[in-house]
Scaffold this motif. Structure first.
Motif, PDB file in Angstrom:
ATOM      1  N   ALA A 139       0.842  -1.199   0.000  1.00 44.53           N
ATOM      2  CA  ALA A 139       0.000   0.000   0.000  1.00 44.53           C
ATOM      3  C   ALA A 139       0.875   1.246   0.000  1.00 44.53           C
ATOM      4  N   LEU A 140       1.961   1.218   0.768  1.00 46.10           N
ATOM      5  CA  LEU A 140       2.885   2.356   0.783  1.00 46.10           C
ATOM      6  C   LEU A 140       3.382   2.655  -0.618  1.00 46.10           C
ATOM      7  N   GLY A 141       3.817   1.620  -1.306  1.00 47.18           N
ATOM      8  CA  GLY A 141       4.374   1.794  -2.636  1.00 47.18           C
ATOM      9  C   GLY A 141       3.360   2.367  -3.614  1.00 47.18           C
ATOM     10  N   LYS A 142       2.151   1.854  -3.565  1.00 43.67           N
ATOM     11  CA  LYS A 142       1.148   2.341  -4.505  1.00 43.67           C
ATOM     12  C   LYS A 142       0.774   3.788  -4.217  1.00 43.67           C
ATOM     13  N   ALA A 143       0.734   4.144  -2.938  1.00 44.60           N
ATOM     14  CA  ALA A 143       0.443   5.534  -2.604  1.00 44.60           C
ATOM     15  C   ALA A 143       1.537   6.451  -3.135  1.00 44.60           C
ATOM     16  N   ALA A 186      -4.553   0.569  -0.885  1.00 44.23           N
ATOM     17  CA  ALA A 186      -4.637  -0.622  -0.039  1.00 44.23           C
ATOM     18  C   ALA A 186      -3.977  -1.784  -0.762  1.00 44.23           C
ATOM     19  N   GLU A 187      -3.715  -2.782  -0.005  1.00 38.49           N
ATOM     20  CA  GLU A 187      -3.094  -3.993  -0.558  1.00 38.49           C
ATOM     21  C   GLU A 187      -3.569  -5.155   0.299  1.00 38.49           C
ATOM     22  N   VAL A 188      -4.149  -6.141  -0.350  1.00 38.41           N
ATOM     23  CA  VAL A 188      -4.696  -7.281   0.382  1.00 38.41           C
ATOM     24  C   VAL A 188      -4.033  -8.548  -0.126  1.00 38.41           C
ATOM     25  N   SER A 197      -2.607  -4.155   4.011  1.00 37.75           N
ATOM     26  CA  SER A 197      -2.137  -2.848   4.473  1.00 37.75           C
ATOM     27  C   SER A 197      -2.933  -1.730   3.810  1.00 37.75           C
ATOM     28  N   ILE A 198      -2.932  -0.583   4.481  1.00 34.01           N
ATOM     29  CA  ILE A 198      -3.607   0.613   3.987  1.00 34.01           C
ATOM     30  C   ILE A 198      -2.601   1.761   4.097  1.00 34.01           C
ATOM     31  N   ALA A 199      -2.587   2.647   3.097  1.00 35.70           N
ATOM     32  CA  ALA A 199      -1.635   3.761   3.161  1.00 35.70           C
ATOM     33  C   ALA A 199      -2.216   4.983   2.478  1.00 35.70           C
ATOM     34  N   GLY A 214       1.289   4.347   6.484  1.00 35.37           N
ATOM     35  CA  GLY A 214       0.266   3.313   6.406  1.00 35.37           C
ATOM     36  C   GLY A 214       0.357   2.334   7.555  1.00 35.37           C
ATOM     37  N   ILE A 215      -0.662   1.506   7.636  1.00 40.45           N
ATOM     38  CA  ILE A 215      -0.699   0.451   8.640  1.00 40.45           C
ATOM     39  C   ILE A 215      -0.721  -0.893   7.932  1.00 40.45           C
TER      40      ILE A 215
END
Lengths: 257, 257
Positions: A139-143, A186-188, A197-199, A214-215
Motif C-alpha cells: 500500500a505504501l508503494g502504490k500511494a 490498499a493492498e490485500v 495494508s492501507i496507506a 500506512g498500517i
DNA sequence: AACGCCATTCGACAATGTCGAACGTCGGAA
DNA sequence: TTCCGACGTTCGACATTGTCGAATGGCGTT
C-alpha cells in the motif's frame, strides 16, 4: 559527466556492492564486479578502511561494511524531515488503529522504510527501518507511485509474490488510477498471504508527494468480511497522512496558506 | 599515507560532517570547515548527490545526508557478525531478566549500539540502534574498555553526567581493574539518575573482546536495597555473553576446541 | 614439489582532481 | 531603487594524484 569525482563514484559503487552483496567480499571479487584494476580497488578499499567505512577480516582478507556506516545511516534519520515530522503522528495512529505503522519513501524504484512503530499489543516484531519493500505490492508503494510525475519510478518487471499481486503493467496502471481517485491505497494479500495494508500519501510544500504512511497487519483485522479495507482504519490513515503533510507545509483546498 | 585516495578521504569527511552537524549545511560552511576550495567541495558534493549519499534542498541549496546512507547503515547491520550472532541470545535475555537488552561495540572511543531489544512488558520505548553512548559511564562501555589492549580507547576527558560518574582517570582505572577481576561490569546512576545497567564482554575467536551485551533499567529493579546489582541478573547477563561468545568461536578454559 | 589464486607493493604515465578567478543570482542594507 | 556582500556554480590550466601493468610473497590445493 564533468564536475564529478571519478574515484568517489567508484568508492560509492564499492560500498553499494558490499551492502548489497551477501556478506564479505574479496578484493578480487570486487575488482572483477566493478571492472577495475586490482591495485585501484585496493587503494579505494584501504581508504574506506582508514575512515571506518569498511572493515577487513584479518585472516581471510575479505572486506565488509564498517561500523561508521551505521552512524551515517542513523544520521540520515536524524536529519530526515519526513521522518522527524511523522514520528509525532505515527504513535497515535498505531494506538488508534491497533496496528503496526510504517512510513516510507521512494528509493531506486522501491519503498524505503524510514520509520516503524510496532503494533501496540504484540511483542517480538522485527524492526524494518532501512529495509526495502516492493513498490507495486504494498500500500505504501502504490500511494507513492500513484502521484509520481516520473512514471520511470515504476519497475519494469513486476514480481508476483502471491496470486493477488499485480502482475502486468495494465493491472498496476489501473490500480494507481483508483488510488489517485480515492486518495488512499490498499493492498490485500499481494505481498504475503494473510496480510494486508492501507496507506495514504504524504505531501510537502507545493503538494509534492514525498512519502507515505500506512498500517499493516493480519487481513482479518485490516479488512471486513468482503476483503475490503475497513473504512474506520482508512479514515485513521488518511487523517494521519494529512496531519504529517500539514506539518511539512502542504496546503489543502480551502486550508490555511 | 601512500596507497590511499585523497578525494575519498575528503568525501568521507564531508559525510561525517553532514552526519554530525545539526541538519543541513551550506556549501560555504562545508568548504570552510574542511579547509577546501569551494569548487573542490562542490565537485565532491555533486558526486555524492549523484550516487544518492547526499541530497540538496532545491530552494536553499543546502546539503544533507541522502536516503542511500540508510541502506548502507542497515547493510552493515546485516553483515555484522556480532549483531547477527547475538540476536538469538538477546531475546531470551530480555525475557528472562525482564529488562531492555543492548549490544554494543567500540567506535571512536564511544559505545556504538548495534542491537536493542525492548523491555518485554513496557511500550513506547525509543530504539537506539546506531546511537553512541559514553564509554566510561555505561556498563557496556566499561566491559569493552576493561579488556582493550590499546588503552588509547579511553577518552581523555571524562564527562560527569551525575555525581556517581567516574570523573578521574584514577577512578576509571580502578573500576576497570574491578571489572577484569569480576568478569562483568555494572553502572548505577552514572549516566542517568534512577537508571542502572549490567554488562559482560563478548569474546570472539582467540578471546578478543569484540563487543558487550547488557541490560539496563530502573535502579530499583536492577539493584538490591544496597544498590548492588542483583546476582541473578548478573548471572543472566554473563550466561548470555558466554553464549554469544561461543557462537563467535571463543573458547573457554576446559571448553570445546 | 609445483601450481593457481590471492592480497599487496612498486613505479611510471597521464588522466584526473584541484584551485584561482570569474559569472549569475539572491537577499538585505543604504 | 541601487549597491553590496555572500552564495552556488562554471570554466580552464596546472600539476598533483589516482590509475594500472607488472612483479612479489604468502597460502591452500593439486
Amino acid at each position: 559527466m564533468p564536475g564529478t569525482v571519478q574515484s568517489i563514484e567508484r568508492a560509492a559503487a564499492v560500498l553499494r556492492l558490499l551492502a548489497g552483496g551477501s556478506g564479505r567480499l574479496s578484493l578480487a571479487e570486487i575488482s572483477r564486479s566493478l571492472d577495475l584494476a586490482k591495485p585501484t580497488t585496493h587503494g579505494i578499499l584501504q581508504t574506506l578502511r582508514k575512515v571506518g567505512f569498511v572493515e577487513q577480516d584479518r585472516v581471510s582478507g575479505h572486506y565488509q561494511l564498517g561500523a561508521a556506516m551505521l552512524r551515517l545511516g542513523t544520521g540520515f534519520l536524524d536529519v530526515n524531515e519526513l521522518r522527524s515530522r511523522s514520528i509525532n503522528w505515527a504513535d497515535p495512529l498505531a494506538a488508534r488503529s491497533g496496528e503496526a505503522v510504517r512510513i516510507g519513501t521512494v528509493l531506486d524504484g522501491q519503498v524505503l522504510v524510514v520509520h516503524h512503530v510496532f503494533r501496540p499489543d504484540d511483542t517480538f516484531q522485527t524492526l524494518d527501518v532501512g529495509s526495502l519493500l516492493p513498490i507495486h505490492a504494498t500500500a505504501l508503494g502504490k500511494a507513492l507511485l500513484a502521484y509520481r510525475a516520473d512514471g520511470a519510478a515504476a519497475p519494469a518487471a513486476l514480481d508476483r509474490f502471491t496470486s493477488r499481486t499485480a502482475g502486468t503493467q495494465r493491472e498496476l496502471t489501473e490500480a494507481l488510477r483508483a488510488v489517485r481517485e480515492a486518495g488512499w491505497s490498499a493492498e490485500v494479500e499481494e505481498l504475503h498471504r494473510g496480510e494486508a495494508s492501507i496507506a495514504a500519501p504524504i505531501r510537502a510544500y507545493g503538494g509534492l508527494v514525498v512519502g507515505a504512511i500506512g498500517i499493516s497487519g493480519h487481513v482479518e483485522r485490516i479488512c471486513d468480511s468482503h476483503y475490503r479495507p475497513r473504512p474506520a482504519l482508512v479514515a485513521n490513515v488518511r487523517d494521519a497522512a494529512r496531519a504529517v503533510s500539514r506539518d511539512l507545509g502542504a496546503t489543502f483546498r480551502g486550508g490555511a496558506p
